[in-house]
Design a protein around this motif. Sequence first.
Motif, PDB file in Angstrom:
ATOM      1  N   CYS A 268       1.007  -1.118   0.065  1.00 51.13           N
ATOM      2  CA  CYS A 268       0.055   0.082  -0.006  1.00 51.13           C
ATOM      3  C   CYS A 268       0.801   1.327  -0.014  1.00 51.13           C
ATOM      4  O   CYS A 268       0.532   2.103  -0.819  1.00 51.13           O
ATOM      5  CB  CYS A 268      -0.936  -0.128   1.173  1.00 51.13           C
ATOM      6  SG  CYS A 268      -1.915   1.521   1.688  1.00 51.13           S
ATOM      7  N   LEU A 269       1.961   1.321   0.835  1.00 46.40           N
ATOM      8  CA  LEU A 269       2.735   2.573   0.960  1.00 46.40           C
ATOM      9  C   LEU A 269       3.472   2.671  -0.479  1.00 46.40           C
ATOM     10  O   LEU A 269       3.621   3.660  -0.879  1.00 46.40           O
ATOM     11  CB  LEU A 269       3.807   2.316   2.060  1.00 46.40           C
ATOM     12  CG  LEU A 269       3.165   2.504   3.603  1.00 46.40           C
ATOM     13  CD1 LEU A 269       4.246   2.169   4.756  1.00 46.40           C
ATOM     14  CD2 LEU A 269       2.210   3.543   3.829  1.00 46.40           C
ATOM     15  N   ALA A 270       4.040   1.717  -0.932  1.00 43.61           N
ATOM     16  CA  ALA A 270       4.854   1.498  -2.202  1.00 43.61           C
ATOM     17  C   ALA A 270       3.811   2.235  -3.436  1.00 43.61           C
ATOM     18  O   ALA A 270       4.282   3.094  -4.184  1.00 43.61           O
ATOM     19  CB  ALA A 270       5.449   0.243  -2.659  1.00 43.61           C
ATOM     20  N   ASN A 271       2.775   1.763  -3.395  1.00 47.71           N
ATOM     21  CA  ASN A 271       1.772   2.133  -4.237  1.00 47.71           C
ATOM     22  C   ASN A 271       1.415   3.803  -4.200  1.00 47.71           C
ATOM     23  O   ASN A 271       1.392   4.511  -5.090  1.00 47.71           O
ATOM     24  CB  ASN A 271       0.250   1.349  -4.452  1.00 47.71           C
ATOM     25  CG  ASN A 271       0.559   0.059  -4.829  1.00 47.71           C
ATOM     26  OD1 ASN A 271       1.448  -0.169  -5.580  1.00 47.71           O
ATOM     27  ND2 ASN A 271      -0.414  -0.753  -4.381  1.00 47.71           N
ATOM     28  N   CYS A 272       1.136   4.054  -2.890  1.00 44.96           N
ATOM     29  CA  CYS A 272       0.911   5.634  -2.832  1.00 44.96           C
ATOM     30  C   CYS A 272       2.238   6.484  -3.159  1.00 44.96           C
ATOM     31  O   CYS A 272       2.117   7.598  -3.478  1.00 44.96           O
ATOM     32  CB  CYS A 272       0.827   5.810  -1.229  1.00 44.96           C
ATOM     33  SG  CYS A 272      -0.792   5.181  -0.607  1.00 44.96           S
ATOM     34  N   VAL A 273       3.570   5.955  -2.826  1.00 45.14           N
ATOM     35  CA  VAL A 273       4.495   6.720  -3.143  1.00 45.14           C
ATOM     36  C   VAL A 273       4.716   6.737  -4.731  1.00 45.14           C
ATOM     37  O   VAL A 273       5.119   7.727  -5.315  1.00 45.14           O
ATOM     38  CB  VAL A 273       6.086   5.993  -2.669  1.00 45.14           C
ATOM     39  CG1 VAL A 273       7.164   6.594  -3.261  1.00 45.14           C
ATOM     40  CG2 VAL A 273       6.155   6.009  -1.198  1.00 45.14           C
ATOM     41  N   ALA A 274       4.423   5.849  -5.404  1.00 43.47           N
ATOM     42  CA  ALA A 274       4.262   5.861  -6.771  1.00 43.47           C
ATOM     43  C   ALA A 274       3.328   6.468  -7.603  1.00 43.47           C
ATOM     44  O   ALA A 274       3.262   6.934  -8.605  1.00 43.47           O
ATOM     45  CB  ALA A 274       4.247   4.408  -7.317  1.00 43.47           C
TER      46      ALA A 274
END
Length: 251
Positions: free
Chosen positions: A149-155
Motif C-alpha cells: 500500500c505504501l509503495a503504491n502511494c509513493v508511486a
Amino acid sequence: MLVLYDVVVFVEDGSPQKYAIVKDWDTEAQEKEFHERAELERTTRILTIKQTVKRICEVYDYANVSGLTVRFFNQNRGRKNVTPSKCDFLDGLKLQGLLRFGTELKRKILDPFVGQDCQMEKPLLVIVLASGEVEGEKTGLLEHVIINCLANCVADPEKGRGVVEFQFAQVGRDIDQAATSLRNLDNDVRVGDRVSCLLRPGLDGIGDPGLKWQIVYHGYCSARSQVIGTMPLSLWAMLIMDFLSTILRMS
C-alpha cells in the motif's frame, strides 16, 4: 488537528479458533474453567471495542461533525458518518469468523479508501482494534499488505507515502502470544514511520490507574514527530495524544 484526517476504525470481530476446539477433558472442572475463560475473553473484547469506538467518535466529533467510518473484519455491518449519537449498531456486536488480518485490511479498508482509483481529499488515519491473532492466511501477509500500500502511494504523484497512517490498538485479556504479529509490525523498519502499535496492556488496561500512564507514554513515544513523505508526523502525535487523553479523562 483531527480535521486534517479522514478516520476509519477497523474492528476485529472474529472468534479465535482456540476457543472453539472441543477437547476431551480430564475433569468437568477443567472443562468449566476453559469455557468460563473463553466467555470472559469474548465479553472483555466486546466491551472494550464498544467503549473505545464510542470514545474515538467523541474525540473526532470535535473536528468533524459528519463522523467517521467503522468497518469489521467479518461482518458487513459497518457504518459511515458514525457520530457519538449513532453508535447503537455496536450493541449487537458478536465475535465470529476467522481473524484474517491482512486479507480483510486490504479488501475492506485499503482498496476502497486508498486504492489506485481513489480520489482522496484528506490523508487517512486507520485505527485498528484487534487482538493481534492471525488465522486463515499466510504469516507476514499483514506486513506485505501495508508495504505494498505504501509503495503504491509513493508511486502515485497525487498521493505520496504520508497519505495513510495506521494505529493498531490491542484488545483482549489473553494477548501475550497474540502480540507477536503486532510487535513485529511495530518494529518493521519498512513501515515503522507509518505504523504505531499500542500493545500490552492494550486498551483493556486503560481503566487501571497503575497502567493507564504507561499506555499514554507508549502512545506518545510511538507517535514520532519527524517529517517523512508529504505529511508531518507531529500532527499524528497530536492526534494520538488527543485520542488517549480523552479516553483517560472518561475512564
